[in-house]
Design a protein around this motif. Sequence first.
Motif, PDB file in Angstrom:
ATOM      1  N   MET A  68     -55.006  18.307 -13.547  1.00 26.91           N
ATOM      2  CA  MET A  68     -53.897  16.919 -14.162  1.00 26.91           C
ATOM      3  C   MET A  68     -53.354  17.161 -12.144  1.00 26.91           C
ATOM      4  O   MET A  68     -53.073  15.678 -12.934  1.00 26.91           O
ATOM      5  CB  MET A  68     -52.774  17.891 -14.503  1.00 26.91           C
ATOM      6  N   LEU A  69     -53.522  17.623 -11.887  1.00 33.20           N
ATOM      7  CA  LEU A  69     -53.314  16.893 -10.380  1.00 33.20           C
ATOM      8  C   LEU A  69     -53.730  15.430  -9.776  1.00 33.20           C
ATOM      9  O   LEU A  69     -53.162  14.685  -9.553  1.00 33.20           O
ATOM     10  CB  LEU A  69     -53.212  18.329  -9.265  1.00 33.20           C
ATOM     11  N   LEU A  70     -55.782  15.946  -9.728  1.00 31.71           N
ATOM     12  CA  LEU A  70     -56.108  14.838  -9.325  1.00 31.71           C
ATOM     13  C   LEU A  70     -55.942  13.134  -9.867  1.00 31.71           C
ATOM     14  O   LEU A  70     -55.297  12.813  -8.828  1.00 31.71           O
ATOM     15  CB  LEU A  70     -58.027  14.820  -9.180  1.00 31.71           C
ATOM     16  N   PRO A  71     -55.504  13.134 -11.192  1.00 27.65           N
ATOM     17  CA  PRO A  71     -55.546  11.700 -11.976  1.00 27.65           C
ATOM     18  C   PRO A  71     -53.600  11.486 -12.055  1.00 27.65           C
ATOM     19  O   PRO A  71     -53.930  10.099 -11.267  1.00 27.65           O
ATOM     20  CB  PRO A  71     -55.390  12.070 -13.249  1.00 27.65           C
ATOM     21  N   GLY A  72     -53.343  12.725 -11.475  1.00 26.59           N
ATOM     22  CA  GLY A  72     -51.334  12.068 -10.932  1.00 26.59           C
ATOM     23  C   GLY A  72     -51.288  11.666  -9.603  1.00 26.59           C
ATOM     24  O   GLY A  72     -50.986  10.177  -9.621  1.00 26.59           O
ATOM     25  N   LEU A  73     -52.367  12.430  -8.713  1.00 28.37           N
ATOM     26  CA  LEU A  73     -52.260  11.765  -7.288  1.00 28.37           C
ATOM     27  C   LEU A  73     -52.808  10.172  -7.222  1.00 28.37           C
ATOM     28  O   LEU A  73     -52.475   9.094  -6.486  1.00 28.37           O
ATOM     29  CB  LEU A  73     -53.035  12.752  -6.489  1.00 28.37           C
ATOM     30  N   VAL A  74     -54.114   9.980  -8.025  1.00 31.79           N
ATOM     31  CA  VAL A  74     -55.009   8.625  -7.527  1.00 31.79           C
ATOM     32  C   VAL A  74     -54.003   7.647  -8.348  1.00 31.79           C
ATOM     33  O   VAL A  74     -54.042   6.087  -8.083  1.00 31.79           O
ATOM     34  CB  VAL A  74     -56.366   8.716  -8.556  1.00 31.79           C
ATOM     35  N   LEU A  75     -53.277   7.910  -9.313  1.00 35.96           N
ATOM     36  CA  LEU A  75     -52.310   6.607 -10.297  1.00 35.96           C
ATOM     37  C   LEU A  75     -51.268   6.321  -9.072  1.00 35.96           C
ATOM     38  O   LEU A  75     -50.736   5.276  -9.450  1.00 35.96           O
ATOM     39  CB  LEU A  75     -52.035   7.371 -11.497  1.00 35.96           C
ATOM     40  N   PHE A  76     -51.033   6.600  -7.944  1.00 30.99           N
ATOM     41  CA  PHE A  76     -49.777   6.822  -7.405  1.00 30.99           C
ATOM     42  C   PHE A  76     -49.968   5.724  -6.392  1.00 30.99           C
ATOM     43  O   PHE A  76     -49.803   4.474  -6.206  1.00 30.99           O
ATOM     44  CB  PHE A  76     -49.416   7.561  -6.306  1.00 30.99           C
ATOM     45  N   PHE A  77     -51.960   5.916  -5.698  1.00 28.03           N
ATOM     46  CA  PHE A  77     -52.674   4.492  -5.409  1.00 28.03           C
ATOM     47  C   PHE A  77     -52.974   3.698  -6.077  1.00 28.03           C
ATOM     48  O   PHE A  77     -52.837   2.249  -5.553  1.00 28.03           O
ATOM     49  CB  PHE A  77     -53.515   4.972  -4.127  1.00 28.03           C
ATOM     50  N   ARG A  78     -53.124   3.422  -7.213  1.00 26.13           N
ATOM     51  CA  ARG A  78     -54.284   2.581  -8.344  1.00 26.13           C
ATOM     52  C   ARG A  78     -53.879   3.192  -9.829  1.00 26.13           C
ATOM     53  O   ARG A  78     -53.795   3.003 -10.555  1.00 26.13           O
ATOM     54  CB  ARG A  78     -55.495   2.555  -8.247  1.00 26.13           C
ATOM     55  N   PRO A  79     -52.824   2.662  -9.790  1.00 25.12           N
ATOM     56  CA  PRO A  79     -51.147   2.481 -11.426  1.00 25.12           C
ATOM     57  C   PRO A  79     -52.257   1.877 -12.743  1.00 25.12           C
ATOM     58  O   PRO A  79     -52.305   2.356 -13.611  1.00 25.12           O
ATOM     59  CB  PRO A  79     -50.308   1.592 -10.870  1.00 25.12           C
ATOM     60  N   GLU A  80     -53.338   0.827 -11.851  1.00 26.55           N
ATOM     61  CA  GLU A  80     -54.072   0.104 -13.551  1.00 26.55           C
ATOM     62  C   GLU A  80     -55.357   1.127 -13.662  1.00 26.55           C
ATOM     63  O   GLU A  80     -55.695   0.735 -14.639  1.00 26.55           O
ATOM     64  CB  GLU A  80     -54.563  -1.325 -13.094  1.00 26.55           C
ATOM     65  N   LEU A  81     -55.363   2.341 -13.341  1.00 27.56           N
ATOM     66  CA  LEU A  81     -56.252   3.510 -13.858  1.00 27.56           C
ATOM     67  C   LEU A  81     -56.716   2.923 -15.244  1.00 27.56           C
ATOM     68  O   LEU A  81     -55.729   3.657 -16.015  1.00 27.56           O
ATOM     69  CB  LEU A  81     -56.103   4.295 -12.726  1.00 27.56           C
ATOM     70  N   PRO A  82     -57.568   2.876 -16.065  1.00 26.59           N
ATOM     71  CA  PRO A  82     -57.616   3.221 -17.590  1.00 26.59           C
ATOM     72  C   PRO A  82     -57.343   4.530 -17.663  1.00 26.59           C
ATOM     73  O   PRO A  82     -57.839   5.726 -17.002  1.00 26.59           O
ATOM     74  CB  PRO A  82     -59.362   2.924 -17.485  1.00 26.59           C
ATOM     75  N   PHE A  83     -57.392   5.015 -19.075  1.00 31.62           N
ATOM     76  CA  PHE A  83     -56.539   6.212 -19.195  1.00 31.62           C
ATOM     77  C   PHE A  83     -57.821   6.987 -19.923  1.00 31.62           C
ATOM     78  O   PHE A  83     -57.925   8.467 -19.217  1.00 31.62           O
ATOM     79  CB  PHE A  83     -56.500   5.988 -20.541  1.00 31.62           C
ATOM     80  N   SER A  84     -59.615   6.161 -19.811  1.00 32.06           N
ATOM     81  CA  SER A  84     -60.256   6.901 -19.954  1.00 32.06           C
ATOM     82  C   SER A  84     -60.850   7.853 -18.788  1.00 32.06           C
ATOM     83  O   SER A  84     -61.183   8.738 -18.173  1.00 32.06           O
ATOM     84  CB  SER A  84     -61.682   6.255 -20.284  1.00 32.06           C
ATOM     85  N   ILE A  85     -60.345   7.140 -17.328  1.00 32.24           N
ATOM     86  CA  ILE A  85     -61.545   7.018 -16.560  1.00 32.24           C
ATOM     87  C   ILE A  85     -60.240   8.583 -15.441  1.00 32.24           C
ATOM     88  O   ILE A  85     -60.650   9.795 -15.095  1.00 32.24           O
ATOM     89  CB  ILE A  85     -60.817   6.096 -15.125  1.00 32.24           C
TER      90      ILE A  85
END
Length: 145
Positions: free
Chosen positions: A31-48
Amino acid sequence: MAWIWLGLALLVLVAELLSGTIFLLFVSLGMLLPGLVLFFRPELPFSIQLLMFSVIVLIGLVVYMRSRKRKRFREDNSLNSPDVGKLVEVKEEGNRASYRGSGWDVMLDGSPEPLKPGRYRIVEVRGTVLIVADPQADNTSANAR
């Protein structure tokens, strides 16, 4: 959305600390990985995001299962010992014997009492201690059958 992933990761981490299992740690890291990635790429699709979560959890599960397998092998390693079944001779009364050119602690299976001089069959090896059984007792019980 990043705060949701990070908040869930924190909740699962607290549950991990309270439960004492290791599996929830991998879920928390997942759960930590998608949370951190979303800070840099907020447009990342939920499926990814779900894919990243799943991959991390599966990698953690594989690592955990492999470490358990190695640990189990170490615990059962005495069964694979080439010394099991061999004879060792105790020359003086006590719990020491010379075997394969070095001194070993010897213990009768299930009894801490000193051994009498004689030959004993090795039934288990625990570190530097040979666990032995009286070979005459094995023969008498086999003849009684």
